[in-house]
Write a protein that holds these residues in place. Structure first.
Motif, PDB file in Angstrom:
ATOM      1  N   LEU A 206       0.937  -0.670  -0.245  1.00  0.00           N
ATOM      2  CA  LEU A 206      -0.159   0.204   0.127  1.00  0.00           C
ATOM      3  C   LEU A 206       1.006   1.011  -0.077  1.00  0.00           C
ATOM      4  N   GLY A 207       1.792   1.189   0.509  1.00  0.00           N
ATOM      5  CA  GLY A 207       2.800   2.122   0.945  1.00  0.00           C
ATOM      6  C   GLY A 207       3.411   2.275  -0.637  1.00  0.00           C
TER       7      GLY A 207
ATOM      8  N   PHE B 252       3.266   5.704  -6.150  1.00  0.00           N
ATOM      9  CA  PHE B 252       3.583   6.284  -7.510  1.00  0.00           C
ATOM     10  C   PHE B 252       2.184   6.485  -7.704  1.00  0.00           C
ATOM     11  N   LEU B 253       1.573   6.561  -7.359  1.00  0.00           N
ATOM     12  CA  LEU B 253       0.220   7.515  -7.520  1.00  0.00           C
ATOM     13  C   LEU B 253       0.293   8.515  -6.767  1.00  0.00           C
TER      14      LEU B 253
ATOM     15  N   GLY C 169      -1.891   0.063 -12.939  1.00  0.00           N
ATOM     16  CA  GLY C 169      -1.062   0.077 -13.084  1.00  0.00           C
ATOM     17  C   GLY C 169      -0.030   0.595 -11.909  1.00  0.00           C
ATOM     18  N   CYS C 170      -0.731   1.557 -10.774  1.00  0.00           N
ATOM     19  CA  CYS C 170      -0.102   1.634  -9.409  1.00  0.00           C
ATOM     20  C   CYS C 170       0.187   0.366  -8.611  1.00  0.00           C
TER      21      CYS C 170
ATOM     22  N   CYS D  76      14.494   1.796  -7.007  1.00  0.00           N
ATOM     23  CA  CYS D  76      14.167   1.954  -8.619  1.00  0.00           C
ATOM     24  C   CYS D  76      12.207   2.277  -7.817  1.00  0.00           C
ATOM     25  N   THR D  77      11.426   2.886  -6.649  1.00  0.00           N
ATOM     26  CA  THR D  77      10.158   2.156  -6.658  1.00  0.00           C
ATOM     27  C   THR D  77      10.445   3.645  -6.155  1.00  0.00           C
ATOM     28  N   LEU D  78      10.984   4.399  -4.659  1.00  0.00           N
ATOM     29  CA  LEU D  78      10.306   5.417  -4.312  1.00  0.00           C
ATOM     30  C   LEU D  78      11.401   6.739  -4.777  1.00  0.00           C
TER      31      LEU D  78
END
Length: 323
Positions: free
Chosen positions: A113-114, A119-120, A153-154, A211-213
């Protein structure tokens, strides 16, 4: 102690439960925290639910910007609900145990969820970039189907990136004592209980975090760089203020969300950072979700106007029913 085998603690059966250290051991302070945290949690749910209901109740808020905000509010409710009810229960009862399945489920929900939120937030910044830099093409670019695809996609990206390190940690052998120095099942205290060398997993988790944050933050930074460049070239000062007012709330939420996550997770080694992480995580899971709906409501004139109109309509309907 052999790998994968837990020591006995209290009357609990071997290998079935963790004991969370929690926020404090002082009973009086636990009750005080409960008295503060319970209304905070309820206000968080009500505030984010208010955003969701309001964006569905009025056509003026049925735009891509508020569609994304509505999904962000839903994520916030899920994110804080993955942690806070258990913390409230532990503060009230003093029982700080959590079963192994619940512990890993909580950890997975927390990270998925975080990450979806991160991403959102990046998607919301791209939405503001398109609205300000390409206003004529914006309706054709941000269609309802596009918005739905971006939200899905998120979620898909979050599952894709987080499933690997979560499954890896789940498969590692754990040793006692089964005490987690945290108030919920975070990855850092769990790694401290692993019997084998975790440096490779920590490096992999760090790369996933980058890669994410960091990736989401880079998209946000690039979007707002383009937005600022466009605003500087607007001939009207009033036009610049009006355009930037649609971004200010999002920028504040981005600063709160990304800032706390960077402190906790963008670090290749987590040794010696548990106490700091606990404090930042408490803010991130309880205070930040409460602030977000108030930030959008207090700083957004359209949301304020729609709120007043909905309340007026509600009062009129109530009077009509009484008559």
């Amino acid at each position: 102690m052999t790998p994968g085998r837990w020591s006995e603690l209290g009357n609990h059966s071997e290998g079935t439960e963790f004991i969370l250290v929690g926020i404090t051991d002082l009973h009086g302070l636990q009750l005080l925290l409960f008295a503060v945290l319970l209304p905070t949690y309820l206000l968080t749910l009500l505030g984010n639910l208010f955003i969701v209901v309001l964006s569905l109740a009025d056509r003026r808020l049925q735009t891509p910007m508020y569609y994304l905000l509505r999904n962000f509010s839903l994520l916030e409710m899920g994110f804080t609900s993955a942690i806070t009810p258990q913390v409230l229960s532990h503060l009230l009862t003093g029982q700080k145990t959590i079963s192994l399945p619940r512990c890993f489920s909580q950890m997975v929900l927390y990270f998925i969820l975080g990450t979806a939120e991160s991403f959102l937030l990046a998607v919301m910044s791209v939405d503001r970039y398109l609205a300000i830099c390409y206003p004529l093409r914006y309706p054709a670019l941000m269609t309802s189907r596009t918005c739905l695809g971006l939200v899905l996609g998120c979620w898909a990206g979050s599952f894709l990136f987080l499933s690997g390190p979560c499954i890896w940690l789940l498969l590692l052998p754990l040793c006692g004592p089964k005490v987690l120095n945290h108030f919920f099942c975070d990855s850092t205290p769990l790694l401290a209980l692993v019997c084998t060398d975790t440096r490779l997993l920590q490096l992999f988790a760090f790369l996933v975090a980058v890669c994410t944050l960091a990736g989401a933050l880079a998209v946000t930074a690039a979007s707002y760089t383009c937005i600022i460049w466009t605003l500087l070239h607007l001939p009207s000062a009033q036009g610049r203020r009006k355009a930037f007012s649609t971004c200010s709330s999002h920028l504040l939420v981005v600063s709160i969300s990304y800032g706390s996550c960077i402190i906790m997770y963008l670090n290749p080694t987590q040794t010696g950072r548990l106490d700091l992480n606990k404090g930042v995580a408490f803010f991130n899971t309880t205070v930040a979700p409460l602030l977000n709906p108030f930030i959008y409501c207090l700083r957004n004139k359209l949301v304020q106007q729609v709120s007043r109109d909905v309340l007026v309509r509600g009062r009129g309907t109530s009077r009509h029913l009484r008559v």
